[in-house]
Design a protein around this motif. Sequence first.
Motif, PDB file in Angstrom:
ATOM      1  N   MET A  94       0.852  -1.369  -0.026  1.00  9.82           N
ATOM      2  CA  MET A  94       0.154   0.038  -0.106  1.00  9.82           C
ATOM      3  C   MET A  94       0.702   1.343   0.066  1.00  9.82           C
ATOM      4  N   ILE A 124      -9.791  10.260 -12.315  1.00  6.26           N
ATOM      5  CA  ILE A 124      -9.835  11.354 -11.448  1.00  6.26           C
ATOM      6  C   ILE A 124      -8.663  12.073 -11.372  1.00  6.26           C
ATOM      7  N   LYS A 128      -7.277  15.545 -12.930  1.00 10.18           N
ATOM      8  CA  LYS A 128      -6.693  16.689 -12.342  1.00 10.18           C
ATOM      9  C   LYS A 128      -5.271  16.875 -13.024  1.00 10.18           C
ATOM     10  N   GLN A 131      -6.026  19.180 -15.709  1.00 10.66           N
ATOM     11  CA  GLN A 131      -6.336  20.724 -14.989  1.00 10.66           C
ATOM     12  C   GLN A 131      -4.953  21.503 -14.592  1.00 10.66           C
TER      13      GLN A 131
ATOM     14  N   MET B   1      -1.650  15.619  -4.577  1.00  7.43           N
ATOM     15  CA  MET B   1      -2.880  16.125  -5.026  1.00  7.43           C
ATOM     16  C   MET B   1      -3.450  17.254  -4.239  1.00  7.43           C
ATOM     17  N   VAL B   4      -3.309  20.511  -5.305  1.00  9.28           N
ATOM     18  CA  VAL B   4      -4.342  20.940  -6.556  1.00  9.28           C
ATOM     19  C   VAL B   4      -5.325  21.689  -5.700  1.00  9.28           C
ATOM     20  N   ILE B  11      -7.620  30.264  -5.530  1.00  6.06           N
ATOM     21  CA  ILE B  11      -8.318  30.942  -6.675  1.00  6.06           C
ATOM     22  C   ILE B  11      -9.672  31.339  -6.244  1.00  6.06           C
ATOM     23  N   GLU B  24     -15.990  24.498 -13.184  1.00  6.14           N
ATOM     24  CA  GLU B  24     -15.844  22.996 -13.725  1.00  6.14           C
ATOM     25  C   GLU B  24     -14.500  22.646 -12.669  1.00  6.14           C
ATOM     26  N   GLU B  25     -13.470  23.380 -12.487  1.00  5.77           N
ATOM     27  CA  GLU B  25     -12.397  22.955 -11.594  1.00  5.77           C
ATOM     28  C   GLU B  25     -12.987  22.670 -10.244  1.00  5.77           C
ATOM     29  N   ASN B  28     -14.670  19.344 -10.246  1.00  2.93           N
ATOM     30  CA  ASN B  28     -13.788  18.382 -10.151  1.00  2.93           C
ATOM     31  C   ASN B  28     -12.889  17.990  -8.869  1.00  2.93           C
ATOM     32  N   GLN B  31     -15.727  16.251  -6.637  1.00  8.06           N
ATOM     33  CA  GLN B  31     -15.755  14.876  -7.142  1.00  8.06           C
ATOM     34  C   GLN B  31     -14.510  14.071  -6.570  1.00  8.06           C
ATOM     35  N   ALA B  32     -13.361  14.723  -6.624  1.00  4.63           N
ATOM     36  CA  ALA B  32     -12.330  13.882  -6.290  1.00  4.63           C
ATOM     37  C   ALA B  32     -12.396  13.871  -4.681  1.00  4.63           C
ATOM     38  N   HIS B  35     -14.881  11.126  -3.978  1.00  8.46           N
ATOM     39  CA  HIS B  35     -14.476   9.750  -4.141  1.00  8.46           C
ATOM     40  C   HIS B  35     -13.527   9.357  -3.027  1.00  8.46           C
ATOM     41  N   PHE B  36     -12.595  10.097  -2.492  1.00 11.09           N
ATOM     42  CA  PHE B  36     -11.664   9.733  -1.363  1.00 11.09           C
ATOM     43  C   PHE B  36     -12.693   9.342  -0.175  1.00 11.09           C
ATOM     44  N   LEU B  39     -14.054   5.991  -0.756  1.00 12.81           N
ATOM     45  CA  LEU B  39     -13.030   4.979  -0.424  1.00 12.81           C
ATOM     46  C   LEU B  39     -12.962   4.771   1.138  1.00 12.81           C
ATOM     47  N   GLN B  82      -5.838   2.326   4.438  1.00 16.85           N
ATOM     48  CA  GLN B  82      -6.543   3.152   3.712  1.00 16.85           C
ATOM     49  C   GLN B  82      -7.433   4.539   4.160  1.00 16.85           C
ATOM     50  N   LYS B  85      -5.117   6.913   4.817  1.00 19.45           N
ATOM     51  CA  LYS B  85      -4.409   7.789   3.643  1.00 19.45           C
ATOM     52  C   LYS B  85      -5.640   8.700   2.860  1.00 19.45           C
TER      53      LYS B  85
END
Lengths: 137, 871
Positions: A94, A124, A128, A131, B1, B4, B11, B24-25, B28, B31-32, B35-36, B39, B82, B85
Amino acid sequence: MDSFITLFVDDEEEFLATVLKRMKKRNLEVVGANSGEEALAVLKSHHVDVVVLDVRMPGMDGIQTLREIKREFPLVEVVMLTGHANMEVAVEGMELGAFDYLMKPVEIDELLYKLQDAYKKKSIQEEKIKQINTLKK
Amino acid sequence: MGQVIKRITDILYRKKTLDDSEVEELRNAFQARYHFFKLLLNANNKALEVMSEMEEALRGDRPFGMTYVRALCTTVSTNVWQIVKNLNELAHGKYDELNSRFKAIQQEINPFIKPTHHPNEGSLTLSLNEIDKGFADQVGSKMANLGEIRNNVHLPISNGFAITAEAYRRFMEHNDLQQEISRRFQTTDRDRIDQLYGLSAGIQQLIIQSSLPQDLEEAISEQYRRLEQEDGKGITVVMRSSALGEDFAETSFAGQYRSALNISGENIHQVYKEIVASKYSLQAMTYRFNRGIRSEDVAMCVGCMTMVKAVSGGVTYSRNPIDVRDDSIFINSVWGLPKTVVDGSAASDLFVVGRANPPQIVRRDIPVKRQSFVCYPEEGVCRLDITGEKDSLASLTDDQVLEIARMAILIEDCYGLPQDIEWAVKEDGTIIVLQCRPLRQSPVQDSMDKFVHEEDDDSVIFTGGVTASPGVAAGPVFLARKDMDVLRFPQGAILVITQALPRWATVLNRAVAVISEHGSTAGHLANVSREFDVPALFGIEGALDTLKGGQMITVDADAQKIYKGRIEKILDTKKPKKMLMEGSPVLEALRGAAQHITPLNLLDPAAPNFKARHCTTFHDITRFCHEKVVEEMFQFGKTHRFPERSSKQLFCEVPMQWWILNLDDGFKQEVQGKYVHLDDIVSIPMLALWDGIASIPWEGPPPVDGKGLMSVMFEATTNRALTPGLKSNYANRNYFMISKNYCNLSSRLGFHFSTIETLVSERPTENYISFQFKGGAANYQRRQQRIFFIKEILERYDFRVTIRKDNLIARIEDREMEFMKKRLMVLGYLTIHTRQLDMIMSREASVNHYRTKIFKDIDQILGLGKARSSN
């Protein structure tokens, strides 16, 4: 979910053949490899999104293969799948960037979900990067 | 990430208005994060599931092995890893400290689940002359005992040698066998005996076909040549397992492994491999599994001794095996080799010797013995029919009986424990000790001695036989004739067989009793039955013909009777079955590992110690991360001025006191303005909850008895958290955080605080509902009463409920969507209707009234479903 390509790596012929067959039945695009070396060769010549990797293989073992994959193809997601429950190896995998560490026998549906989630993560990440590139311009 | 998101955040704060690309950014980025978050929730859920499986296994009432313990620990670790993380991905590494906590906890778990490495020392073979009881670690307890008796008690024992634990390890390493065996173990479903059969056969073949290391092969040959010098050229040998670790407290590995009689010199190497392979016989595997003995702790040593051409032979118990208060010596004897006594397959003479001074024979049973086993000259043994009048003669003279009794007393004195001794009489009359081990005695059950069964005579099917293992039991008859019948043996049945052969031991963890037509109490099956506390009655002639498969019977092994049907009066005298796993190394390993995994110390998120550095178990980390991730998700939605994503007030005819934060795809379309209508919501779990909330209107607070109201008022003035306006908005409002498949509802209705978190999709294995209920006004005792009341309701509707102080946690997992939706409706209903229930908890009559009403309401909701609630 859009379709994606999964590479299964396992030195056990029988297991590999079965899992490829079952995954094809579920309309998953799959390729197989018998060793870590072969897996890296496949990755060089094919487009692959997710790799399912056996941990114990003769020659290049799963951890070595994982390290190589993450070095050469950092965006490819790797799910470790093993017959040996080993806590230390699991955590090592991991830390090297494996998406998950599953133990055989695994429910085929559960494996499928994992692959979908791993692919989602890859999408995803790719988004990124796109972007960041736009921001740089 | 993390960077980002940071950039995007920068901004956002720089500008007041967002252009399309920036929206849009942000979408995203959200959305990211989502997703985390998902998970993390998946991992969180899996981790909790494994932890509760661990706690269940710790009860020790069902068997498991080391691979299971390792698999649990590995699954928990990977999932907790996980969780950490994904939380750090979400929170830009804000909780990095958790990584070092994780590592530290993992270090604590490690020693408990690491394979044990025995020191790599010692020779590959040892002569019996060099061995005494101090050698148990090198040659196994069986050979160590024989060495002790030969060299220190000076009783006659054949010449021989031991192939050591070191030799076993060299053999396994030489072929990398252990890894392959572990792999095969893990991939087998052990609850399925047909799969176990395949596993057992496969592993045994693997071992038998592997080659011996060169030096081991030579060491064995060298020892055999030495035996030839002592006992004559071309002598044959007997080879027996002498496994290491087979004698943990209270476990006797009776008959689990292979022994081989009368083996010629050229086949010793092959038979060695066969005996090593018998470590993985079905019997031995299930035995270890049932007793929690770690497979890798069992090194197979093998004893190899000059074969005795026995005139007669048998087994001696230095005390009564089924009565601790009886010190008589029990001698079972047959003509020829003692094989039939050991495997329990035929009738044998019984001599009982009382320990008077001098010892005296107090009992002689001499049945007809039709067969005997003798050695072939070259190799192997054969069964001979006994002809003439020898079949009814005693197989020992009285002098021999007394001599054998004397030897038993000597050996018992040497070890200070009752002994089980196998011996043979040579042609010249010398008595040779073949092997010995501690004898396990069963205590007599006092009440049974005096118990008189006042049953009608016609309910008794059989009377007589011998008690091979004490106790009583009832169950359906299972007639087993062939080996393969083992596969079909049902849980809780009574095993009925013709011969008490060791192979039937495989089903003893599923059998409630054993009835055999033949066999002696000195046999292996009898031994193992006593160890497993399974009542066994042997010598029931005609049992297979008289009893019918599936017929319900009661076996009273103490009174030597079998009854038709279930006789409750007899069964009532039964003692509780002991925990098989208690005290076993496997359970200890799990217990050791679990103390760093399952305890939860961080209970209260508001407490000052609710910090990453205070996480001392995996459960703490899991709890901590879950609390923080919900916070993170919530704050992201609140602090980013992103119209489409921030929270809306629910509008349902009128504005409701419920706010909704859409995490991802919880709305049908983009919603403008401050309200969202129910029609615009597509979150599956939220709609199900809402159905429950809106189904049956709340009648207002139940009538409060004066004392109840006083109690609530008192708590409200002393507990600031209960007073509205003093806490943050987050705590005060009722919030749904939703996506299409996810819903988190934190609600504060009246004085209680509850959290529902749920994921419902087409993936049943990921579905879960988690419900927490806490606090509330009223004094501690009333809160307790209410919480147990809620527990009762939830358990009725399939929730798994645990209570810690006045904090209730209920879960459901792994069920399909429709089932989950129904259960969410139950929670929705309870969210509204249990508020302030503690005010009425003191009056039994009103409690009963509300219990009846609640059950009626819920059943109505579940029956009517959505149709009713949508109007």
